[in-house]
Every structure is written in C-alpha cells, then in structure tokens.
Design an enzyme around this catalytic site. Structure first.
Site, PDB file in Angstrom:
ATOM      1  N   HIS A  12     -16.222 -16.931 -59.530  1.00 51.26           N
ATOM      2  CA  HIS A  12     -16.770 -15.835 -58.730  1.00 51.26           C
ATOM      3  C   HIS A  12     -16.193 -14.486 -59.182  1.00 51.26           C
ATOM      4  CE1 HIS A  12     -18.442 -13.948 -55.093  1.00 51.26           C
ATOM      5  NE2 HIS A  12     -19.091 -15.083 -54.873  1.00 51.26           N
TER       6      HIS A  12
ATOM      7  N   HIS B 254     -19.165 -21.760 -49.818  1.00 48.22           N
ATOM      8  CA  HIS B 254     -18.142 -21.762 -50.880  1.00 48.22           C
ATOM      9  C   HIS B 254     -16.984 -22.726 -50.623  1.00 48.22           C
ATOM     10  CE1 HIS B 254     -20.264 -18.785 -53.019  1.00 48.22           C
ATOM     11  NE2 HIS B 254     -19.668 -17.695 -52.583  1.00 48.22           N
TER      12      HIS B 254
ATOM     13  N   GLU C 175     -22.984 -16.077 -61.072  1.00 46.00           N
ATOM     14  CA  GLU C 175     -22.406 -17.350 -60.658  1.00 46.00           C
ATOM     15  C   GLU C 175     -23.241 -18.494 -61.236  1.00 46.00           C
ATOM     16  OE1 GLU C 175     -21.657 -17.258 -56.309  1.00 46.00           O
ATOM     17  OE2 GLU C 175     -22.181 -15.138 -56.500  1.00 46.00           O
TER      18      GLU C 175
END
Length: 348
Positions: free
Chosen positions: A180, A105, A315
C-alpha cells in the site's frame, strides 16, 4: 551494494528495525520489519537528482497508528469484504467490521500492524529482505494457520524493486495481499499527483456502491472516458469532475481495474516535469487505483503538509469482495496449496 540496518523504534518493548538497500547507482529502498512498511524510495530524476518518491515518515511515533496504511503490506485480505462475512466449504466466518460495517485490509490486527521476522540476504546480483509471519487459525477471524513470506529484492544494476509473496495454509482460506505504498514521482512531494500521466491496460473497472464495495458490474473502459487509462491520461480531469463514481469515493479514484492479461500488462506512471517514470509489472489479476482522497490531516511527510492527492496507490491484487462475486477472479487459497505472486516496480 549494501544493506544497512538500524533500530527505528519500539512496539511493546520489541525493537522495530529499519533496513536500507542501496544499489550501485544510488537507488535506495528503506523498509521496516513492522508491517513490511516501505518508508522511502530514492530514485533519480532526469538530471540525476535522487529524491524520495513514496509518502512516508521519519519517526516510529508517526507510524504508530498509520490509519492510511502508508507503505505497508496489507492482508490477509486487501480491500473490503461485505459485512466481514463469507462462507467457504460450507462454514460461515465473521471478520472484524473495521470500516463502516465492512471488513477492510485484514482488520485492525492485520499484516500491516505486526512485527515480521526479517532476514537480510546478499547475493552476487541482488540485495534481499525476506519477511516472514505466522498468522494463526482464527486471527482476525480468518480460517487456517497461514505462513506468509514477503521478499523485497533490489538488483545491483537496475533501479527496481521486486516484491514476491508466498503463502500456505492448513485450511482453505481467503488471501488477497498487496503493498500500500503511495507514489509521487515529483520527488520529495513538491507537487500533487494530479498531473501525473497514468496508463493502465484495463478494459473494465468495477463499479462501487455507497459502501465502497463492488456492485458486481464491470464497466467497459470505452464506455466511460474518465476511467479509460488504456492510452494514458492525467488524473486531474477525473478528480476535478462530477462523475458520480468519483464523487462517491471522496473526489478521486478508489476503484479496481481488471488487467488485460493477454497484453502482458504493464502499468505506467509518468511525471513529465521531473522526467521520472514508473513501470509496474504484476502477476495479479487487478489493480486498485487510489488517489489518496482522504489523507489530508494534521501531520506532514518530512516538511510537506499532508493533503489529499499528494500520492497515489497502485495496489496490485485480486478483486475486493471477490468471495461474493463468482465472476471475479477467486481469492480462495485451498488447504496446503502454495500461493505465489510477484509485482515489480521499475523506475526510469
């Protein structure tokens, strides 16, 4: 229609601002300029009761660490990259290895952890918060000076949130970006998401290895019933199963699904008890379904104690670790090319 703003907290002496967009029907989205975090979405149930349908906190202090990326925009690269290493145009790059030896991420200093510049914009039919961030060459190890723009758009007469992403880099780089947020359509988290009904127009999901990385194998949905969401199914059966892929990721889903673009993909989530529904439309090639397998902890969302499966992430993004799997859709952004992506969340 209105946009309200107030100071939510401070990071290193810099004010964190919360923006709240409310349309003519009472539908409401609140977000921060820190990480572009969506803190709350209020939408009506079948009786018109407005309740929150995303996991979030009431105070800045609770967002200070945010280990599970609640509501944030993540990047430059959403998902994992094997050992944080890749090669582009003959040059090797090393990123932060912030998740059991893998890159996750965007790294600890990724988009989720910076204060973005924000501008509130009102038009005749829409309210918009436009976030911008300059990510310098070498930030978290990524090549290229990257200018990133994220727009949250609420229409005056529709209960929907549209998120648009735009980016340009002066060097060829990797870019894979998503939001997210953790959805729970029961309203104010009265129940887990195990009995939500989910439809994903996907013929293939990506098999994962013990490091939570794609093996490269794309498995046909029709050959694996617990990963076949094409006609809609609840999440409980899969989460409660002993399927090796589900056990691997902690007793739930954390898997990429390639979307069937020919079917003009619409992901649908429904909670029959509240009557709420969510339709997700995207230009992205994949969606990662994460059923919050590891969010149980010593904290709460308002008055509701955190527990696993209290929300789920949809996502919309490119495939994780795609740089190491040439048959996956590419996440390489060429120098001076413009990246554009759009995902729309329609609440019914």
């Amino acid at each position: 229609m209105a946009i309200r703003q107030n100071t939510f907290g401070q990071k290193n002496g810099q004010d964190i601002t919360r923006y709240t967009l409310t349309n003519d029907k009472g539908f409401q989205v609140s977000c921060l300029d820190y990480g572009c975090i969506i803190t709350e979405i209020l939408t009506p149930d079948q009786n018109g009761l407005l309740e929150n349908v995303v996991l979030g906190f009431d105070t800045w202090e609770e967002y200070g660490s945010n280990p599970h990326y609640f509501g944030a925009v993540v990047g430059r690269f959403a998902g994992r990259i094997q050992e944080g290493a890749f090669t582009i145009e003959g040059t090797d790059y090393q990123l932060a290895r912030n998740s059991n030896g893998q890159h996750l991420h965007g790294g600890p200093g990724g988009f989720h952890s910076v204060v973005w510049k924000a501008e509130a914009i009102e038009t005749e039919n829409e309210s918009i918060i436009e976030f911008t961030h300059f990510s310098p060459d070498g930030e978290e190890g990524f090549p290229g000076n990257l200018t990133m723009t994220v727009r949250y758009v609420v229409k005056h007469d529709e209960n929907q949130l549209a998120i648009s992403y735009f980016a340009k880099s002066d060097k060829t780089t990797l870019l894979n970006i998503t939001n997210h947020s953790y959805f729970n359509l029961s309203g104010d988290f009265k129940r887990t998401i195990l009995d939500h009904q989910l439809t994903i127009p996907s013929n293939h999901y990506a098999e994962l290895n013990g490091d939570m990385l794609p093996t490269g194998n794309l498995i046909l949905a029709e050959e694996d019933r617990l990963f076949d969401f094409r006609n809609g199914s609840t999440l409980r059966e899969g989460v409660d199963s002993q399927h090796p892929q589900i056990k691997l990721v902690g007793g739930g889903y954390d898997h990429p699904f390639l979307l069937d673009k020919e079917a003009q993909p619409v992901i649908e989530l429904k909670d029959l008890e509240s009557g709420r529904g969510l339709r997700v439309e995207t230009t992205e090639p994949a969606v990662v379904l994460y059923t919050a397998n590891h969010i149980g902890g010593p904290y709460s969302f308002k008055s509701v104690a955190a527990q696993n499966q209290l929300g789920l992430c949809l996502e919309t993004q490119g495939m994780p670790d795609s740089v190491h799997h040439p048959h996956f859709p590419s996440a390489i952004l060429r120098a001076q090319e413009t990246f554009e992506s759009r995902t729309v969340y329609k609440f019914t």
